[in-house]
Design an enzyme around this catalytic site. Structure first.
Site, mmCIF file in Angstrom:
data_model
loop_
_atom_site.group_PDB
_atom_site.id
_atom_site.type_symbol
_atom_site.label_atom_id
_atom_site.label_comp_id
_atom_site.label_asym_id
_atom_site.label_seq_id
_atom_site.Cartn_x
_atom_site.Cartn_y
_atom_site.Cartn_z
ATOM 1 N N ARG A 104 -4.189 -0.577 -4.387
ATOM 2 C CA ARG A 104 -5.616 -0.565 -4.063
ATOM 3 C C ARG A 104 -6.488 0.137 -5.092
ATOM 4 O O ARG A 104 -7.504 -0.409 -5.543
ATOM 5 C CB ARG A 104 -5.826 0.067 -2.671
ATOM 6 C CG ARG A 104 -5.261 -0.776 -1.547
ATOM 7 C CD ARG A 104 -5.160 0.021 -0.265
ATOM 8 N NE ARG A 104 -4.144 1.071 -0.353
ATOM 9 C CZ ARG A 104 -3.898 1.967 0.578
ATOM 10 N NH1 ARG A 104 -4.638 1.970 1.678
ATOM 11 N NH2 ARG A 104 -2.940 2.864 0.428
ATOM 12 N N ASP A 135 -3.386 -0.860 3.370
ATOM 13 C CA ASP A 135 -2.300 -0.823 2.388
ATOM 14 C C ASP A 135 -1.618 -2.198 2.346
ATOM 15 O O ASP A 135 -1.080 -2.653 3.353
ATOM 16 C CB ASP A 135 -1.313 0.260 2.854
ATOM 17 C CG ASP A 135 -0.167 0.443 1.891
ATOM 18 O OD1 ASP A 135 -0.011 -0.383 0.972
ATOM 19 O OD2 ASP A 135 0.583 1.415 2.071
ATOM 20 N N CYS A 189 -5.681 5.999 -3.792
ATOM 21 C CA CYS A 189 -4.899 5.427 -2.692
ATOM 22 C C CYS A 189 -3.565 6.169 -2.633
ATOM 23 O O CYS A 189 -3.431 7.242 -3.238
ATOM 24 C CB CYS A 189 -4.719 3.915 -2.867
ATOM 25 S SG CYS A 189 -3.842 3.441 -4.365
HETATM 26 P P1 4NP Z 1 -1.290 1.671 -2.798
HETATM 27 O O1 4NP Z 1 -0.028 0.908 -2.119
HETATM 28 O O2 4NP Z 1 -1.440 3.000 -2.086
HETATM 29 O O3 4NP Z 1 -2.431 0.754 -2.541
HETATM 30 O O4 4NP Z 1 -0.933 1.820 -4.267
HETATM 31 C C1 4NP Z 1 1.208 1.540 -1.994
HETATM 32 C C2 4NP Z 1 2.094 1.525 -3.058
HETATM 33 C C3 4NP Z 1 3.330 2.127 -2.933
HETATM 34 C C4 4NP Z 1 3.676 2.741 -1.757
HETATM 35 C C5 4NP Z 1 2.789 2.771 -0.701
HETATM 36 C C6 4NP Z 1 1.542 2.167 -0.824
HETATM 37 N N1 4NP Z 1 4.957 3.337 -1.617
HETATM 38 O O5 4NP Z 1 5.253 3.867 -0.547
HETATM 39 O O6 4NP Z 1 5.743 3.318 -2.578
#
Ligand code: 4NP
Length: 163
Positions: A17, A128, A11
């Site tokens: 995720r 997300d 992800c």
């Molecule tokens: P992930 O969620 O891709 O599901 O781990 C996110 C976690 C952090 C960020 C974006 C999405 N971020 O921009 O820091």
């Protein structure tokens, strides 16, 4: 099953995720005693959260369903494209980034979308949850449980156990 299938879930940040997908899939693998046949890991497109445990909110929601998420965030590396058999993106942006990173045609063919494995849900991607409330985290877990079960079925069909 003949050969071990190595799966990498990807992800953006590797704190919501993909570590949840890793924890859910690992639990299914353990339950079916397929540890010798399937291995799971996760990584992020970004290195922004490198070394961190999964987001506290995701850990709490996952814990309520019996998943203990203990992986530490790390970015995807070129070596991953050779190391893993299936590299599974949570959304289209992750998918496009992985295709750009993949060194050649053979490694590009390892890249898939998590939504391919959904059985009950019709979603095109795993959204997300970072800026969402509790509902967003619950939806992600619902989708990932459905997709992990579909993925396990597909691997077992493609590479059935010897006995
Ligand atoms: P992930 O969620 O891709 O599901 O781990 C996110 C976690 C952090 C960020 C974006 C999405 N971020 O921009 O820091």
């Amino acid at each position: 099953m003949k050969k071990k299938t190595k799966i990498l879930f990807v992800c953006l940040g590797n704190i919501c995720r993909s570590p949840a997908a890793e924890g859910i899939m690992q639990k299914l693998v353990n339950k079916e005693n397929l540890d010798n046949n399937i291995s799971v890991d996760s990584a992020g497109i970004l290195n922004y959260h490198e070394g961190e445990l999964p987001d506290r909110r995701m850990r709490n929601h996952a814990e309520k369903r019996g998943y203990n998420l203990t992986s530490h965030s790390r970015p995807v590396q070129i070596a991953d494209f050779y190391q893993f058999d299936l590299i599974i993106a949570m959304d289209d942006s992750n998918f496009d980034n992985l295709l750009e990173m993949a060194p050649d045609l053979e490694t590009k063919q390892k890249v898939h979308r998590m939504a391919e494995y959904l059985q009950r849900y019709m979603n095109d991607y795993i959204p997300d949850p970072y800026y969402s409330g509790a509902d967003g985290f619950e939806l992600v877990l619902d989708l990932l449980e459905d997709a992990c079960s579909g993925l396990l079925k597909e691997i077992k069909t493609a590479s059935p156990p010897d006995n």
